[in-house]
Enzyme design. Structure first.
Site, PDB file in Angstrom:
ATOM      1  N   GLU A 234      -7.844  -0.144   4.494  1.00 24.89           N
ATOM      2  CA  GLU A 234      -6.395  -0.336   4.349  1.00 24.89           C
ATOM      3  C   GLU A 234      -5.804  -0.890   5.635  1.00 24.89           C
ATOM      4  O   GLU A 234      -4.978  -1.793   5.627  1.00 24.89           O
ATOM      5  CB  GLU A 234      -5.703   0.988   4.006  1.00 24.89           C
ATOM      6  CG  GLU A 234      -5.977   1.471   2.601  1.00 24.89           C
ATOM      7  CD  GLU A 234      -5.397   2.845   2.358  1.00 24.89           C
ATOM      8  OE1 GLU A 234      -5.335   3.649   3.306  1.00 24.89           O
ATOM      9  OE2 GLU A 234      -4.993   3.110   1.208  1.00 24.89           O
TER      10      GLU A 234
ATOM     11  N   ASP B 154       0.838  -1.200   0.000  1.00 25.87           N
ATOM     12  CA  ASP B 154       0.000   0.000   0.000  1.00 25.87           C
ATOM     13  C   ASP B 154       0.870   1.246   0.000  1.00 25.87           C
ATOM     14  O   ASP B 154       2.067   1.193   0.288  1.00 25.87           O
ATOM     15  CB  ASP B 154      -0.880  -0.019   1.271  1.00 25.87           C
ATOM     16  CG  ASP B 154      -2.094   0.903   1.134  1.00 25.87           C
ATOM     17  OD1 ASP B 154      -2.963   0.848   2.017  1.00 25.87           O
ATOM     18  OD2 ASP B 154      -2.154   1.682   0.148  1.00 25.87           O
TER      19      ASP B 154
HETATM   20  O1  DER Z   1      -5.138   7.164   1.297  1.00 29.76           O
HETATM   21  C1  DER Z   1      -4.203   6.396   1.474  1.00 29.76           C
HETATM   22  O2  DER Z   1      -3.840   5.951   2.558  1.00 29.76           O
HETATM   23  C2  DER Z   1      -3.414   6.035   0.260  1.00 29.76           C
HETATM   24  O3  DER Z   1      -2.646   4.884   0.486  1.00 29.76           O
HETATM   25  C3  DER Z   1      -2.536   7.214  -0.068  1.00 29.76           C
HETATM   26  O4  DER Z   1      -2.002   7.717   1.124  1.00 29.76           O
HETATM   27  C4  DER Z   1      -1.414   6.845  -0.986  1.00 29.76           C
HETATM   28  O5  DER Z   1      -0.949   8.000  -1.524  1.00 29.76           O
HETATM   29  P1  DER Z   1      -0.361   8.010  -3.003  1.00 29.76           P
HETATM   30  O6  DER Z   1      -1.484   8.412  -3.892  1.00 29.76           O
HETATM   31  O7  DER Z   1       0.737   8.999  -2.923  1.00 29.76           O
HETATM   32  O8  DER Z   1       0.120   6.603  -3.322  1.00 29.76           O
END
Ligand code: DER
Length: 243
Positions: free
Chosen positions: A108, A86
């Protein structure tokens, strides 16, 4: 372009290092970096094995899995996950992170916690030392709509400022763009963005527990002591792996 290339580098490094033929249940995060994770998974032919399933962390993540032709797994069916990859909004020295820029942090965190291995992929802008330094919009907090006003008051009393030094908004209910009213998460809840003074951000674990205990809070965008590793793509084409 530099940032996109950096996201891609981080994603490829993480997939190559943490997804192998023995991994059958894989969690796919949300945001703009994880599409490169899916690209690499497809490119490496990891779908050939039909009993491999991919679990989503929200609507965007589900669409990503389906559009890539990967087998979508039902979260209810898999209590344990081999590996979840993630993104993050900011990562500190201990690999604690602020997440929720995309308002997906509840699902998440469920898939991060259920995974034997949880890995962060991000571009160089997210590689920080103290949370709140580069991601200044505040900690994303998912709240039950019924309780949002009360939680705003509690967070203000905890020390979250209504205004930031450069007159940027501080503690706020996240409002939609091209949608009247607040952002609504995939779970039907609201998001509050709560910045805190650096002193408080130096103890993300303590802050997480204080916020989580507020009645009406569903989940907090602080992921502490969860990541096994973080991969940052750099502007010079290198990748920094932090474990
Ligand atoms: O919302 C979240 O937690 C996403 O994982 C985000 O933080 C990821 O950010 P990115 O668009 O820079 O990958």
């Amino acid at each position: 372009p530099a940032v996109e290339a950096a996201k891609r580098l981080a994603a490829f490094a993480a997939v190559d290092r943490h997804i192998g033929l023995q991994h059958k249940v894989i969690g796919i995060g949300s945001g703009s970096t994880v599409p490169y994770v899916v690209d690499r998974i497809v490119a490496q032919g990891f779908q050939a094995n039909k009993d491999r399933v991919f679990l989503p962390t929200g609507f965007q993540s589900k669409e990503l899995i389906i559009k890539a032709g990967l087998t979508l797994g039902d979260v209810d069916q898999y209590a344990r996950i081999d590996v979840t990859i993630d993104g993050a909004d900011e990562v500190d020295n201990e690999l604690n992170s602020i997440k929720g820029g995309g308002a997906c942090q509840l699902r998440e965190k469920v898939l991060a916690e259920a995974a034997d291995t949880w890995v962060i992929v991000a571009d160089y802008r997210k590689n920080s030392h103290i949370l709140g330094t580069t991601w200044t919009q505040g900690i994303p907090i998912e709240v039950a709509p019924f309780a949002y006003a009360k939680v705003l008051t509690n967070l203000s009393q905890m020390g979250s400022p209504s205004k930031l030094p450069n007159n940027k908004p501080g503690l706020t209910l996240r409002m939609g763009k091209m949608k009247a009213g607040p952002v609504v998460s995939d779970n039907g809840n609201f998001i509050i963005d709560a910045p805190f003074p650096e002193e408080m951000m130096k103890d993300p674990v303590g802050l997480l527990h204080k916020i989580k205990m507020l009645t009406g809070v569903v989940e907090v965008g602080l992921f502490c002591n969860m990541a096994k590793a973080a991969y940052f793509g750099n502007e010079d084409g290198s990748v920094l792996a932090r474990v």
